[in-house]
Write a protein that holds these residues in place. Sequence first.
Motif, PDB file in Angstrom:
ATOM      1  N   ASN A  65       0.919  -1.315   0.031  1.00 18.02           N
ATOM      2  CA  ASN A  65       0.011   0.225   0.009  1.00 18.02           C
ATOM      3  C   ASN A  65       0.820   1.364  -0.051  1.00 18.02           C
ATOM      4  OD1 ASN A  65       0.984   0.010   2.566  1.00 18.02           O
ATOM      5  ND2 ASN A  65      -1.032   0.321   3.652  1.00 18.02           N
ATOM      6  N   TYR A  66       2.121   1.118  -0.257  1.00 21.45           N
ATOM      7  CA  TYR A  66       3.201   2.158  -0.387  1.00 21.45           C
ATOM      8  C   TYR A  66       3.742   2.809   1.045  1.00 21.45           C
ATOM      9  CZ  TYR A  66       1.215   1.976  -5.114  1.00 21.45           C
ATOM     10  OH  TYR A  66       0.727   1.739  -6.303  1.00 21.45           O
ATOM     11  N   SER A  67       2.938   2.480   1.993  1.00 22.86           N
ATOM     12  CA  SER A  67       3.590   2.901   3.387  1.00 22.86           C
ATOM     13  C   SER A  67       4.769   2.299   3.819  1.00 22.86           C
ATOM     14  CB  SER A  67       2.404   2.398   4.294  1.00 22.86           C
ATOM     15  OG  SER A  67       2.443   1.059   4.718  1.00 22.86           O
ATOM     16  N   SER A  68       5.626   2.883   4.640  1.00 19.70           N
ATOM     17  CA  SER A  68       6.802   2.342   4.829  1.00 19.70           C
ATOM     18  C   SER A  68       7.355   2.418   6.241  1.00 19.70           C
ATOM     19  CB  SER A  68       7.728   3.455   4.111  1.00 19.70           C
ATOM     20  OG  SER A  68       9.275   2.886   4.309  1.00 19.70           O
ATOM     21  N   GLU A  69       8.456   1.408   6.530  1.00 20.60           N
ATOM     22  CA  GLU A  69       9.011   1.547   8.072  1.00 20.60           C
ATOM     23  C   GLU A  69      10.375   1.940   7.693  1.00 20.60           C
ATOM     24  OE1 GLU A  69       5.909  -1.606  10.325  1.00 20.60           O
ATOM     25  OE2 GLU A  69       8.091  -2.128   9.626  1.00 20.60           O
ATOM     26  N   LEU A  70      10.946   2.582   8.915  1.00 24.29           N
ATOM     27  CA  LEU A  70      12.257   2.706   9.077  1.00 24.29           C
ATOM     28  C   LEU A  70      12.818   2.199  10.426  1.00 24.29           C
ATOM     29  CD1 LEU A  70      15.266   4.144   8.647  1.00 24.29           C
ATOM     30  CD2 LEU A  70      14.310   6.318  10.010  1.00 24.29           C
ATOM     31  N   ASN A  71      13.711   1.187  10.293  1.00 26.39           N
ATOM     32  CA  ASN A  71      14.082   0.332  11.455  1.00 26.39           C
ATOM     33  C   ASN A  71      15.618   0.732  11.699  1.00 26.39           C
ATOM     34  OD1 ASN A  71      11.868  -1.630  11.825  1.00 26.39           O
ATOM     35  ND2 ASN A  71      12.358  -2.133   9.578  1.00 26.39           N
ATOM     36  N   VAL A  72      15.824   1.074  13.079  1.00 31.79           N
ATOM     37  CA  VAL A  72      17.268   1.373  13.252  1.00 31.79           C
ATOM     38  C   VAL A  72      17.384   0.441  14.523  1.00 31.79           C
ATOM     39  CG1 VAL A  72      18.776   2.897  14.096  1.00 31.79           C
ATOM     40  CG2 VAL A  72      16.843   3.835  12.865  1.00 31.79           C
ATOM     41  N   ASN A  73      18.798  -0.301  14.310  1.00 32.84           N
ATOM     42  CA  ASN A  73      19.102  -1.431  15.238  1.00 32.84           C
ATOM     43  C   ASN A  73      20.295  -0.782  16.242  1.00 32.84           C
ATOM     44  OD1 ASN A  73      17.379  -3.322  14.521  1.00 32.84           O
ATOM     45  ND2 ASN A  73      18.893  -3.827  12.728  1.00 32.84           N
ATOM     46  N   ALA A  74      20.480  -1.357  17.056  1.00 34.35           N
ATOM     47  CA  ALA A  74      21.504  -1.212  18.114  1.00 34.35           C
ATOM     48  C   ALA A  74      21.706   0.508  18.298  1.00 34.35           C
ATOM     49  CB  ALA A  74      22.851  -1.670  17.565  1.00 34.35           C
ATOM     50  N   LEU A  75      20.830   1.114  18.669  1.00 29.84           N
ATOM     51  CA  LEU A  75      20.648   2.590  18.992  1.00 29.84           C
ATOM     52  C   LEU A  75      22.026   3.358  19.535  1.00 29.84           C
ATOM     53  CD1 LEU A  75      16.845   3.076  19.459  1.00 29.84           C
ATOM     54  CD2 LEU A  75      18.225   3.950  17.576  1.00 29.84           C
ATOM     55  N   LEU A  76      22.427   4.255  18.983  1.00 26.85           N
ATOM     56  CA  LEU A  76      23.471   4.954  19.576  1.00 26.85           C
ATOM     57  C   LEU A  76      23.157   6.320  20.097  1.00 26.85           C
ATOM     58  CD1 LEU A  76      26.422   4.360  16.913  1.00 26.85           C
ATOM     59  CD2 LEU A  76      25.985   3.088  19.013  1.00 26.85           C
ATOM     60  N   LEU A  77      23.616   7.036  21.144  1.00 22.71           N
ATOM     61  CA  LEU A  77      23.237   8.221  21.287  1.00 22.71           C
ATOM     62  C   LEU A  77      22.942   9.352  20.130  1.00 22.71           C
ATOM     63  CD1 LEU A  77      25.448   8.931  24.540  1.00 22.71           C
ATOM     64  CD2 LEU A  77      22.922   8.271  24.457  1.00 22.71           C
ATOM     65  N   GLY A  78      24.032   9.183  19.067  1.00 21.98           N
ATOM     66  CA  GLY A  78      24.009  10.039  18.069  1.00 21.98           C
ATOM     67  C   GLY A  78      22.988   9.796  17.008  1.00 21.98           C
ATOM     68  N   ASP A  79      22.051   8.721  17.334  1.00 24.46           N
ATOM     69  CA  ASP A  79      20.836   8.447  16.512  1.00 24.46           C
ATOM     70  C   ASP A  79      19.783   9.455  16.705  1.00 24.46           C
ATOM     71  OD1 ASP A  79      21.350   5.109  16.465  1.00 24.46           O
ATOM     72  OD2 ASP A  79      22.117   6.540  15.168  1.00 24.46           O
ATOM     73  N   SER A  80      19.813  10.161  17.950  1.00 22.17           N
ATOM     74  CA  SER A  80      18.740  11.151  18.356  1.00 22.17           C
ATOM     75  C   SER A  80      18.812  12.222  17.401  1.00 22.17           C
ATOM     76  CB  SER A  80      19.300  11.711  19.688  1.00 22.17           C
ATOM     77  OG  SER A  80      19.380  10.796  20.779  1.00 22.17           O
ATOM     78  N   ALA A  81      17.442  12.368  16.643  1.00 26.65           N
ATOM     79  CA  ALA A  81      17.133  13.149  15.834  1.00 26.65           C
ATOM     80  C   ALA A  81      15.659  13.211  15.401  1.00 26.65           C
ATOM     81  CB  ALA A  81      17.997  12.797  14.347  1.00 26.65           C
ATOM     82  N   LEU A  82      15.407  14.262  14.448  1.00 28.01           N
ATOM     83  CA  LEU A  82      14.011  14.144  13.833  1.00 28.01           C
ATOM     84  C   LEU A  82      14.105  13.359  12.728  1.00 28.01           C
ATOM     85  CD1 LEU A  82      11.068  15.341  13.884  1.00 28.01           C
ATOM     86  CD2 LEU A  82      11.953  17.093  12.386  1.00 28.01           C
ATOM     87  N   TYR A  83      13.124  12.209  12.482  1.00 32.96           N
ATOM     88  CA  TYR A  83      13.297  11.388  11.333  1.00 32.96           C
ATOM     89  C   TYR A  83      12.092  11.961  10.440  1.00 32.96           C
ATOM     90  CZ  TYR A  83      17.026   8.998  13.272  1.00 32.96           C
ATOM     91  OH  TYR A  83      18.285   8.708  13.718  1.00 32.96           O
ATOM     92  N   LEU A  84      12.357  12.323   9.219  1.00 33.29           N
ATOM     93  CA  LEU A  84      11.359  12.790   8.345  1.00 33.29           C
ATOM     94  C   LEU A  84      11.067  11.913   7.267  1.00 33.29           C
ATOM     95  CD1 LEU A  84      12.742  16.410   8.053  1.00 33.29           C
ATOM     96  CD2 LEU A  84      10.598  15.771   9.091  1.00 33.29           C
ATOM     97  N   CYS A  85       9.969  11.584   6.830  1.00 32.07           N
ATOM     98  CA  CYS A  85       9.488  10.886   5.880  1.00 32.07           C
ATOM     99  C   CYS A  85       8.691  11.715   4.666  1.00 32.07           C
ATOM    100  CB  CYS A  85       8.467   9.881   6.309  1.00 32.07           C
ATOM    101  SG  CYS A  85       7.521   9.176   5.064  1.00 32.07           S
ATOM    102  N   ALA A  86       9.598  11.538   3.417  1.00 31.38           N
ATOM    103  CA  ALA A  86       8.826  12.230   2.392  1.00 31.38           C
ATOM    104  C   ALA A  86       8.343  11.338   1.426  1.00 31.38           C
ATOM    105  CB  ALA A  86       9.973  13.274   1.866  1.00 31.38           C
ATOM    106  N   SER A  87       7.224  11.821   0.656  1.00 37.45           N
ATOM    107  CA  SER A  87       6.550  10.979  -0.411  1.00 37.45           C
ATOM    108  C   SER A  87       6.636  11.793  -1.558  1.00 37.45           C
ATOM    109  CB  SER A  87       5.241  10.311   0.079  1.00 37.45           C
ATOM    110  OG  SER A  87       4.106  11.410  -0.244  1.00 37.45           O
ATOM    111  N   SER A  88       6.532  10.987  -3.003  1.00 37.87           N
ATOM    112  CA  SER A  88       6.696  11.679  -4.049  1.00 37.87           C
ATOM    113  C   SER A  88       5.812  10.611  -4.895  1.00 37.87           C
ATOM    114  CB  SER A  88       7.950  12.238  -4.718  1.00 37.87           C
ATOM    115  OG  SER A  88       8.790  11.006  -4.329  1.00 37.87           O
ATOM    116  N   LEU A  89       5.920  11.119  -6.384  1.00 34.32           N
ATOM    117  CA  LEU A  89       5.477  10.285  -7.561  1.00 34.32           C
ATOM    118  C   LEU A  89       6.584   9.650  -8.211  1.00 34.32           C
ATOM    119  CD1 LEU A  89       2.964   8.741  -8.460  1.00 34.32           C
ATOM    120  CD2 LEU A  89       2.461  10.674  -9.909  1.00 34.32           C
ATOM    121  N   PHE A  90       6.861   8.515  -8.430  1.00 37.09           N
ATOM    122  CA  PHE A  90       8.141   8.190  -9.042  1.00 37.09           C
ATOM    123  C   PHE A  90       8.164   8.507 -10.620  1.00 37.09           C
ATOM    124  CE2 PHE A  90      12.246   6.092  -9.059  1.00 37.09           C
ATOM    125  CZ  PHE A  90      12.455   5.378 -10.468  1.00 37.09           C
ATOM    126  N   GLY A  91       9.278   9.172 -11.161  1.00 34.84           N
ATOM    127  CA  GLY A  91       9.435   9.630 -12.487  1.00 34.84           C
ATOM    128  C   GLY A  91       9.004  11.008 -12.973  1.00 34.84           C
TER     129      GLY A  91
END
Lengths: 114, 112
Positions: free
Chosen positions: A71-97
């Motif tokens: 259905n075009y939805s998506s997941e982002l997985n991050v393993n073994a988290l580090l302190l430096g992974d602290s951030a705002l994670y943004l998702c962006a969508s578009s129409l390919f091509g």
Amino acid sequence: DAGVTQSPTHLIKTRGQQVTLRCSPKSGHDTVSWYQQALGQGPQFIFQYYEEEERQRGNFPDRFSGHQFPNYSSELNVNALLLGDSALYLCASSLFGTGDNEQFFGPGTRLTVL
Amino acid sequence: GDSVTQMEGPVTLSEEACLTINCTYTATGYPSLFWYVQYPGEGLQLLLKATKADDKGSNKGFEATYRKETTSFHLEKGSVQVSDSAVYFCALSEANFNKFYFGSGTKLNVKP
């Protein structure tokens, strides 16, 4: 017409844990890109998914992985988290091509790693 | 590789002052150029864009012209308002790749 939605809004994890962030693209879009935005910085490209495959990847380690569903939805997985992974994670969508390359951004998930 | 450089902030202006935020880029091909705005606690919103050389993007009184000869895409507004206070990001995207490269952002503070 719903825009790009992301969940959760905020998340607190500890070092070494794993996290999954979710994104639903804007209606009619088939491509999802993920970005990491550290405090005071511009967004950095992580990867892009189209047709359920990773099409492009930025300079991020293999601890960062993703998935796109039929259905075009998506997941982002991050393993073994580090302190430096602290951030705002943004998702962006578009129409390919499409010629104008316009991307629509979600509000982001704020990840804090303690 | 592709990259975007924009002026560091913060930029502090009085209401009705003129605004210019400089942006230059490096690209291997013929990118599209964008300005995004981020209000406190929110995601990125597209402000304007230009897809080829000499195009001028405009929206809400802001404008920027795609200058290939100087590899620039400076953001301008003739009269800023308090509500324009936000962080502004310049970005580029190579044709057909949908992958964006962002500058580090410029924070604009507009005082009454």
